[in-house]
Design a protein around this motif. Structure first.
Motif, mmCIF file in Angstrom:
data_model
loop_
_atom_site.group_PDB
_atom_site.id
_atom_site.type_symbol
_atom_site.label_atom_id
_atom_site.label_comp_id
_atom_site.label_asym_id
_atom_site.label_seq_id
_atom_site.Cartn_x
_atom_site.Cartn_y
_atom_site.Cartn_z
ATOM 1 N N THR A 84 0.863 -1.177 0.000
ATOM 2 C CA THR A 84 0.000 0.000 0.000
ATOM 3 C C THR A 84 0.900 1.228 0.000
ATOM 4 O OG1 THR A 84 -0.136 0.125 2.409
ATOM 5 C CG2 THR A 84 -1.815 -1.191 1.289
ATOM 6 N N ALA A 85 0.354 2.346 -0.442
ATOM 7 C CA ALA A 85 1.144 3.580 -0.517
ATOM 8 C C ALA A 85 1.412 4.181 0.856
ATOM 9 C CB ALA A 85 0.411 4.597 -1.385
ATOM 10 N N ARG A 86 0.539 3.927 1.799
ATOM 11 C CA ARG A 86 0.659 4.528 3.128
ATOM 12 C C ARG A 86 0.565 3.468 4.220
ATOM 13 N NH1 ARG A 86 -2.812 7.162 0.211
ATOM 14 N NH2 ARG A 86 -2.319 9.249 -0.463
ATOM 15 N N GLN A 87 1.089 3.818 5.364
ATOM 16 C CA GLN A 87 0.915 2.959 6.534
ATOM 17 C C GLN A 87 -0.449 3.309 7.129
ATOM 18 O OE1 GLN A 87 3.846 3.474 9.576
ATOM 19 N NE2 GLN A 87 3.219 1.642 10.662
ATOM 20 N N LEU A 91 -4.580 -2.837 5.043
ATOM 21 C CA LEU A 91 -4.161 -4.238 4.988
ATOM 22 C C LEU A 91 -4.808 -5.055 6.112
ATOM 23 C CD1 LEU A 91 -0.397 -3.947 3.979
ATOM 24 C CD2 LEU A 91 -2.327 -4.691 2.567
ATOM 25 N N ALA A 92 -4.941 -4.450 7.269
ATOM 26 C CA ALA A 92 -5.600 -5.144 8.387
ATOM 27 C C ALA A 92 -7.062 -5.420 8.052
ATOM 28 C CB ALA A 92 -5.484 -4.319 9.664
ATOM 29 N N ILE A 93 -7.718 -4.456 7.421
ATOM 30 C CA ILE A 93 -9.120 -4.642 7.028
ATOM 31 C C ILE A 93 -9.223 -5.731 5.967
ATOM 32 C CG2 ILE A 93 -11.070 -3.531 5.860
ATOM 33 C CD1 ILE A 93 -10.196 -0.917 7.302
ATOM 34 N N LEU A 94 -8.286 -5.738 5.017
ATOM 35 C CA LEU A 94 -8.271 -6.768 3.982
ATOM 36 C C LEU A 94 -8.104 -8.157 4.607
ATOM 37 C CD1 LEU A 94 -8.141 -7.765 1.029
ATOM 38 C CD2 LEU A 94 -5.678 -7.264 1.098
ATOM 39 N N ILE A 95 -7.140 -8.306 5.492
ATOM 40 C CA ILE A 95 -6.899 -9.597 6.147
ATOM 41 C C ILE A 95 -8.130 -10.028 6.940
ATOM 42 C CG2 ILE A 95 -5.493 -10.804 7.870
ATOM 43 C CD1 ILE A 95 -4.095 -10.263 5.162
ATOM 44 N N SER A 96 -8.749 -9.095 7.635
ATOM 45 C CA SER A 96 -9.953 -9.391 8.406
ATOM 46 C C SER A 96 -11.088 -9.871 7.502
ATOM 47 C CB SER A 96 -10.383 -8.152 9.186
ATOM 48 O OG SER A 96 -11.583 -8.382 9.871
ATOM 49 N N ALA A 97 -11.285 -9.194 6.380
ATOM 50 C CA ALA A 97 -12.342 -9.583 5.439
ATOM 51 C C ALA A 97 -12.058 -10.959 4.840
ATOM 52 C CB ALA A 97 -12.479 -8.542 4.339
ATOM 53 N N LEU A 98 -10.797 -11.208 4.489
ATOM 54 C CA LEU A 98 -10.424 -12.521 3.948
ATOM 55 C C LEU A 98 -10.691 -13.625 4.971
ATOM 56 C CD1 LEU A 98 -7.099 -11.453 2.231
ATOM 57 C CD2 LEU A 98 -9.106 -12.376 1.031
ATOM 58 N N ALA A 99 -10.320 -13.376 6.213
ATOM 59 C CA ALA A 99 -10.551 -14.365 7.271
ATOM 60 C C ALA A 99 -12.048 -14.572 7.499
ATOM 61 C CB ALA A 99 -9.863 -13.924 8.562
ATOM 62 N N ASN A 100 -12.808 -13.486 7.468
ATOM 63 C CA ASN A 100 -14.246 -13.547 7.686
ATOM 64 C C ASN A 100 -14.939 -14.420 6.636
ATOM 65 O OD1 ASN A 100 -16.702 -12.766 8.992
ATOM 66 N ND2 ASN A 100 -17.064 -11.322 7.341
ATOM 67 N N HIS A 101 -14.395 -14.443 5.422
ATOM 68 C CA HIS A 101 -14.993 -15.215 4.322
ATOM 69 C C HIS A 101 -14.239 -16.519 4.050
ATOM 70 C CE1 HIS A 101 -17.903 -12.148 3.299
ATOM 71 N NE2 HIS A 101 -16.941 -11.243 3.362
ATOM 72 N N ASN A 102 -13.380 -16.918 4.979
ATOM 73 C CA ASN A 102 -12.599 -18.160 4.845
ATOM 74 C C ASN A 102 -11.772 -18.192 3.561
ATOM 75 O OD1 ASN A 102 -13.530 -19.350 7.299
ATOM 76 N ND2 ASN A 102 -15.454 -19.805 6.273
ATOM 77 N N LEU A 103 -11.213 -17.042 3.193
ATOM 78 C CA LEU A 103 -10.386 -16.937 1.990
ATOM 79 C C LEU A 103 -8.914 -16.658 2.301
ATOM 80 C CD1 LEU A 103 -12.823 -14.809 -0.217
ATOM 81 C CD2 LEU A 103 -12.227 -17.221 -0.528
ATOM 82 N N LEU A 104 -8.572 -16.587 3.571
ATOM 83 C CA LEU A 104 -7.209 -16.222 3.948
ATOM 84 C C LEU A 104 -6.187 -17.246 3.454
ATOM 85 C CD1 LEU A 104 -5.444 -14.123 5.285
ATOM 86 C CD2 LEU A 104 -5.830 -15.267 7.476
ATOM 87 N N SER A 106 -6.389 -19.226 0.864
ATOM 88 C CA SER A 106 -6.288 -19.072 -0.589
ATOM 89 C C SER A 106 -5.432 -17.854 -0.943
ATOM 90 C CB SER A 106 -7.685 -18.936 -1.186
ATOM 91 O OG SER A 106 -7.632 -18.757 -2.568
ATOM 92 N N PHE A 107 -5.641 -16.753 -0.223
ATOM 93 C CA PHE A 107 -4.880 -15.520 -0.429
ATOM 94 C C PHE A 107 -3.393 -15.752 -0.135
ATOM 95 C CE2 PHE A 107 -3.219 -11.547 1.462
ATOM 96 C CZ PHE A 107 -3.407 -10.668 0.396
ATOM 97 N N LEU A 108 -3.116 -16.407 0.997
ATOM 98 C CA LEU A 108 -1.728 -16.652 1.384
ATOM 99 C C LEU A 108 -1.049 -17.681 0.485
ATOM 100 C CD1 LEU A 108 -2.093 -16.572 5.264
ATOM 101 C CD2 LEU A 108 -1.150 -14.790 3.754
ATOM 102 N N GLY A 109 -1.831 -18.456 -0.255
ATOM 103 C CA GLY A 109 -1.274 -19.371 -1.238
ATOM 104 C C GLY A 109 -0.724 -18.653 -2.460
ATOM 105 N N VAL A 110 -1.127 -17.395 -2.640
ATOM 106 C CA VAL A 110 -0.678 -16.591 -3.786
ATOM 107 C C VAL A 110 0.282 -15.494 -3.343
ATOM 108 C CG1 VAL A 110 -1.434 -15.057 -5.655
ATOM 109 C CG2 VAL A 110 -2.850 -17.005 -5.007
ATOM 110 N N VAL A 111 -0.028 -14.834 -2.230
ATOM 111 C CA VAL A 111 0.728 -13.660 -1.779
ATOM 112 C C VAL A 111 1.822 -14.092 -0.808
ATOM 113 C CG1 VAL A 111 0.557 -11.467 -0.533
ATOM 114 C CG2 VAL A 111 -1.240 -12.141 -2.124
ATOM 115 N N ASP A 112 3.047 -13.625 -1.083
ATOM 116 C CA ASP A 112 4.198 -13.980 -0.254
ATOM 117 C C ASP A 112 4.535 -12.939 0.797
ATOM 118 O OD1 ASP A 112 4.986 -16.446 -1.692
ATOM 119 O OD2 ASP A 112 5.216 -15.043 -3.353
ATOM 120 N N GLY A 113 4.016 -11.728 0.630
ATOM 121 C CA GLY A 113 4.340 -10.676 1.598
ATOM 122 C C GLY A 113 3.397 -9.508 1.502
ATOM 123 N N LEU A 114 3.301 -8.756 2.590
ATOM 124 C CA LEU A 114 2.460 -7.550 2.686
ATOM 125 C C LEU A 114 3.306 -6.437 3.265
ATOM 126 C CD1 LEU A 114 -0.596 -9.181 4.473
ATOM 127 C CD2 LEU A 114 -0.491 -8.572 2.068
ATOM 128 N N GLY A 115 2.990 -5.206 2.889
ATOM 129 C CA GLY A 115 3.725 -4.082 3.464
ATOM 130 C C GLY A 115 3.213 -2.758 2.968
#
Length: 118
Positions: A84-87, A91-104, A106-115
């Motif tokens: 993301t462009a800013r701190q 990203l926390a909201i994205l991770i929360s939404a992914l977890a809420n929909h049981n997609l985390l 799948s997401f972590l199977g593609v994405v190697d890092g966040l920052g």
């Protein structure tokens, strides 16, 4: 109200309006209309001509994961790092939404890092 927006090198920018009628919270219809959402019965669309049907949050996140996977395959990259462009809390909201929909997983199977760049 929410959107998922992202850019990749093969398709340019992609903006997905997410269905305002989510299970958490309530919709202020006046605010939704000011942002360009149009309601017809129980269905929400986005845009003046109501041509862009909104996705559910789960559908939008699944599309995002699929596009990241496709971008990784097309580019021949060894990994994907999401920045993301800013701190901020996005990203926390994205991770929360992914977890809420049981997609985390799948997401972590593609994405190697966040920052963030800041």
């Amino acid at each position: 109200l929410a959107t998922v927006g992202f850019r990749n090198s093969h398709k340019g920018s992609w903006f997905v309006p997410v269905e305002p009628a989510r299970k958490e919270g309530s919709i202020v219809v006046e605010s939704a209309v000011r942002l360009g959402f149009v309601q017809s019965g129980l269905t929400w669309s986005w845009g003046q001509d109501a041509s862009v049907t909104c996705l559910t949050e789960r559908e939008a996140l699944s599309c995002f994961i699929s596009t990241l996977r496709e971008e990784k395959e097309i580019s021949g990259s060894e990994g994907v790092v999401l920045l993301t462009a800013r701190q901020d809390v996005s990203l926390a909201i994205l991770i929360s939404a992914l977890a809420n929909h049981n997609l985390l997983d799948s997401f972590l199977g593609v994405v190697d890092g966040l920052g963030d760049i800041e």
